[in-house]
Scaffold this active site. Structure first.
Site, PDB file in Angstrom:
ATOM      1  N   LYS A  22      30.482  31.843  10.533  1.00  0.00           N
ATOM      2  CA  LYS A  22      30.820  30.783  11.496  1.00  0.00           C
ATOM      3  C   LYS A  22      29.609  30.470  12.369  1.00  0.00           C
ATOM      4  O   LYS A  22      29.233  29.309  12.535  1.00  0.00           O
ATOM      5  CB  LYS A  22      31.976  31.261  12.379  1.00  0.00           C
ATOM      6  CG  LYS A  22      32.158  30.445  13.647  1.00  0.00           C
ATOM      7  CD  LYS A  22      33.223  31.051  14.533  1.00  0.00           C
ATOM      8  CE  LYS A  22      32.706  31.924  15.649  1.00  0.00           C
ATOM      9  NZ  LYS A  22      32.150  31.224  16.800  1.00  0.00           N
ATOM     10  N   ASP A 118      33.686  30.356  30.367  1.00  0.00           N
ATOM     11  CA  ASP A 118      33.948  30.859  29.032  1.00  0.00           C
ATOM     12  C   ASP A 118      34.605  32.211  29.204  1.00  0.00           C
ATOM     13  O   ASP A 118      34.305  32.930  30.134  1.00  0.00           O
ATOM     14  CB  ASP A 118      32.596  31.012  28.310  1.00  0.00           C
ATOM     15  CG  ASP A 118      32.776  31.325  26.848  1.00  0.00           C
ATOM     16  OD1 ASP A 118      33.266  32.423  26.546  1.00  0.00           O
ATOM     17  OD2 ASP A 118      32.408  30.484  26.023  1.00  0.00           O
TER      18      ASP A 118
HETATM   19  C1  UD1 Z   1      25.726  33.643  20.099  1.00  0.00           C
HETATM   20  C2  UD1 Z   1      27.003  33.813  19.295  1.00  0.00           C
HETATM   21  C3  UD1 Z   1      27.866  34.906  19.882  1.00  0.00           C
HETATM   22  C4  UD1 Z   1      27.072  36.185  20.002  1.00  0.00           C
HETATM   23  C5  UD1 Z   1      25.773  35.945  20.763  1.00  0.00           C
HETATM   24  C6  UD1 Z   1      24.881  37.167  20.838  1.00  0.00           C
HETATM   25  C7  UD1 Z   1      27.419  31.580  18.437  1.00  0.00           C
HETATM   26  C8  UD1 Z   1      28.304  30.395  18.447  1.00  0.00           C
HETATM   27  N1  UD1 Z   1      27.729  32.558  19.296  1.00  0.00           N
HETATM   28  O1  UD1 Z   1      26.100  33.206  21.402  1.00  0.00           O
HETATM   29  O2  UD1 Z   1      28.999  35.101  19.037  1.00  0.00           O
HETATM   30  O3  UD1 Z   1      27.859  37.129  20.696  1.00  0.00           O
HETATM   31  O4  UD1 Z   1      25.018  34.885  20.144  1.00  0.00           O
HETATM   32  O5  UD1 Z   1      24.607  37.634  19.561  1.00  0.00           O
HETATM   33  O6  UD1 Z   1      26.475  31.675  17.671  1.00  0.00           O
HETATM   34  N2  UD1 Z   1      21.763  33.340  28.453  1.00  0.00           N
HETATM   35  C9  UD1 Z   1      21.274  32.867  29.643  1.00  0.00           C
HETATM   36  N3  UD1 Z   1      20.566  31.701  29.622  1.00  0.00           N
HETATM   37  C10 UD1 Z   1      20.352  30.978  28.483  1.00  0.00           C
HETATM   38  C11 UD1 Z   1      20.886  31.464  27.284  1.00  0.00           C
HETATM   39  C12 UD1 Z   1      21.603  32.659  27.287  1.00  0.00           C
HETATM   40  O7  UD1 Z   1      21.434  33.478  30.687  1.00  0.00           O
HETATM   41  O8  UD1 Z   1      19.695  29.930  28.555  1.00  0.00           O
HETATM   42  C13 UD1 Z   1      22.521  34.629  28.474  1.00  0.00           C
HETATM   43  C14 UD1 Z   1      23.984  34.418  28.211  1.00  0.00           C
HETATM   44  O9  UD1 Z   1      24.671  34.154  29.411  1.00  0.00           O
HETATM   45  C15 UD1 Z   1      24.404  35.737  27.592  1.00  0.00           C
HETATM   46  C16 UD1 Z   1      23.161  36.194  26.846  1.00  0.00           C
HETATM   47  O10 UD1 Z   1      22.086  35.437  27.388  1.00  0.00           O
HETATM   48  O11 UD1 Z   1      24.683  36.674  28.601  1.00  0.00           O
HETATM   49  C17 UD1 Z   1      23.238  36.018  25.351  1.00  0.00           C
HETATM   50  O12 UD1 Z   1      23.341  34.660  25.039  1.00  0.00           O
HETATM   51  P1  UD1 Z   1      22.903  34.055  23.629  1.00  0.00           P
HETATM   52  O13 UD1 Z   1      22.119  35.064  22.854  1.00  0.00           O
HETATM   53  O14 UD1 Z   1      22.302  32.730  23.880  1.00  0.00           O
HETATM   54  O15 UD1 Z   1      24.307  33.902  22.898  1.00  0.00           O
HETATM   55  P2  UD1 Z   1      25.006  32.586  22.397  1.00  0.00           P
HETATM   56  O16 UD1 Z   1      24.045  31.756  21.627  1.00  0.00           O
HETATM   57  O17 UD1 Z   1      25.776  31.970  23.521  1.00  0.00           O
END
Ligand code: UD1
Length: 422
Positions: A22, A118
């Site tokens: 997914k 979320d």
């Molecule tokens: C994706 C996955 C999710 C998985 C995660 C980590 C999808 C749809 N979802 O989520 O299932 O658990 O990777 O493997 O692919 N953050 C910030 N600022 C940013 C970006 C991220 O603070 O600009 C923080 C987020 O709040 C979170 C952490 O970084 O605490 C991880 O986020 P990220 O790796 O970006 O995960 P997602 O892409 O949201």
């Protein structure tokens, strides 16, 4: 509203076949926007999020068809696309943010609704926007929308350093960089197999990316990309969930069509818990013939232990021999589901990023509610080993990540029915 009614106590045994991830399919669909023409993506799971992404792409001007039997989505991207992702879709699926990079790259602008709250934490977008700004874009927040304007002449490649190897930010900046002017270097990039997958698709489309699979990605901008046919990487999180299902029910499950190296640390933890793990080229087998031993886990970006398998391991630890500490480093609210698990008699204490689980010899069936996809999976696993009946409410969350979950559980020997709750 539907529920899963589970009778605990069955030992799960047999084979499962894993389909496309997914978390990759959705991004690959967004990446299709980067090239006019017809892109076909195979191994796309039949889940609501794919329907939402298809609807979003249609609103951007694409013709999208999903062939359920073939699990293939075809996306016809016109020469000129729209640049707005509406709130009604983004609020239903946070992964809609994946269109941000392609929209700025293709049209020079993007109006993407901010996803808002979320169930698993705050999940900021600061690294996405800071990177785009470093590439010359002007980013503002207007009426709940992230409004991005690339400079005249397009984004400009530059050196970017991520504070944290965010999956989403790495994807946005990769897709923004592939047609930017010059070279974009993403340092401290995420290394998840889904990132490798999108890099491979972008390269197939004509992008120039080096360092794929590592934390330093170098993207040399090209003039344009072309449409492709591509197959999604298989879903390591679904595969990992079946691995835990084998261990928790003292069963024997062979998981096919998966790259076991994507789950090295997970399979290692199951072996530490007492399982016999056999690894083959495109499959693995997990057998367990005794009560599991508690195992500590610490979630980290790949190749660390995946946060998306943390609830399943808390469930495993809740019936294990001994105590375990689970540390969650990615999503602060992911322990919310623990409250539900304690309704089944699990002994779990959380404190900030940590959960201390004291294994009980048995759990006791009760009604519980899924709060997100993986929490839902964790509750189902716990229900499989709880005495009597467990009803898991809000299974629509589980359906977002697991296609035909209850049917596969039944095929493996579980007693589970899907019912409409009254
Ligand atoms: C994706 C996955 C999710 C998985 C995660 C980590 C999808 C749809 N979802 O989520 O299932 O658990 O990777 O493997 O692919 N953050 C910030 N600022 C940013 C970006 C991220 O603070 O600009 C923080 C987020 O709040 C979170 C952490 O970084 O605490 C991880 O986020 P990220 O790796 O970006 O995960 P997602 O892409 O949201």
């Amino acid at each position: 509203m539907e529920v899963f009614r589970i009778q605990g106590g069955a030992r799960l045994a047999g084979q499962v076949q894993i389909t496309g991830a997914k978390n990759s399919s959705l991004k690959l669909m967004a990446a299709a926007l980067l090239a006019p023409g017809k892109t076909v993506i195979h191994a796309v799971p039949n889940i609501l999020d794919v329907t939402i992404m298809a609807e979003l792409l249609r609103r951007l001007g694409c013709k999208v068809e999903y062939d359920e039997a073939k699990q293939a989505v075809s996306i016809e991207v016109p020469q000129t696309i729209e640049h707005r992702a509406d709130y009604d879709l983004v609020r239903r699926m946070r992964a809609s943010i994946a269109v941000l990079g392609p929209l700025v790259a293709r049209t020079g602008e993007a109006d993407v609704a901010l996803p808002g709250g979320d169930a698993i934490g705050s999940r900021g977008l600061d690294m996405h926007t800071a990177g785009l700004e470093r590439m010359g874009a002007v980013v503002t927040n207007e009426h709940g929308y992230l409004v991005v304007h690339a400079p005249t002449g397009g984004l400009v490649g530059t050196a970017l350093y991520l504070d944290f190897p965010s999956v989403g930010a790495t994807e946005t900046l990769l897709m923004a960089g592939v047609t930017a002017n010059g070279v974009t270097v993403i340092d401290n990039a995420a290394r998840e197999p889904e990132i490798v997958d999108i890099c491979n698709m972008l390269v197939a489309m004509g992008a120039a990316i080096s360092g794929i699979g590592g934390s330093l990605l170098t993207v040399t901008g090209v003039d344009s990309l072309h449409a492709v046919e591509y197959t999604t990487v298989s879903d390591r999180i679904v595969a990992g969930t079946w691995a835990v299902a084998a261990a928790i029910t003292q069963g024997d499950i062979t998981v096919n069509n998966v790259n076991p190296s994507h789950l090295s640390i997970v399979l290692e933890k199951l072996a530490t818990a007492g399982a016999t793990v056999e690894v083959f080229e495109n499959s693995f087998r997990v057998q367990m013939d005794r009560r599991p031993t508690a195992v500590d886990i610490v979630t980290l970006p790949y190749p660390g232990f995946p946060t998306d398998l943390q609830p399943q391991f808390i469930a495993l630890n809740s019936i294990a021999e001994g105590s375990a500490m689970v540390t969650e480093n990615l999503f602060e609210a992911r322990f919310r589901f623990v409250q539900e698990l304690t309704r089944l008699g699990a002994e779990v204490r959380t404190d900030g990023h940590h959960a201390l689980i004291r294994g009980r010899s048995k759990l006791s069936g009760a009604p519980v509610e899924a709060t997100d996809i993986r929490a839902g999976a964790g509750l189902v696993l716990a229900g499989l080993v709880a005495d009597g009946e467990t009803t898991v409410h809000a299974v629509e969350h589980i359906d977002r990540g697991y296609v035909n979950f209850e049917k596969e559980l039944v095929e493996l020997g579980a007693t589970v029915v899907r019912e409409t709750s009254t």
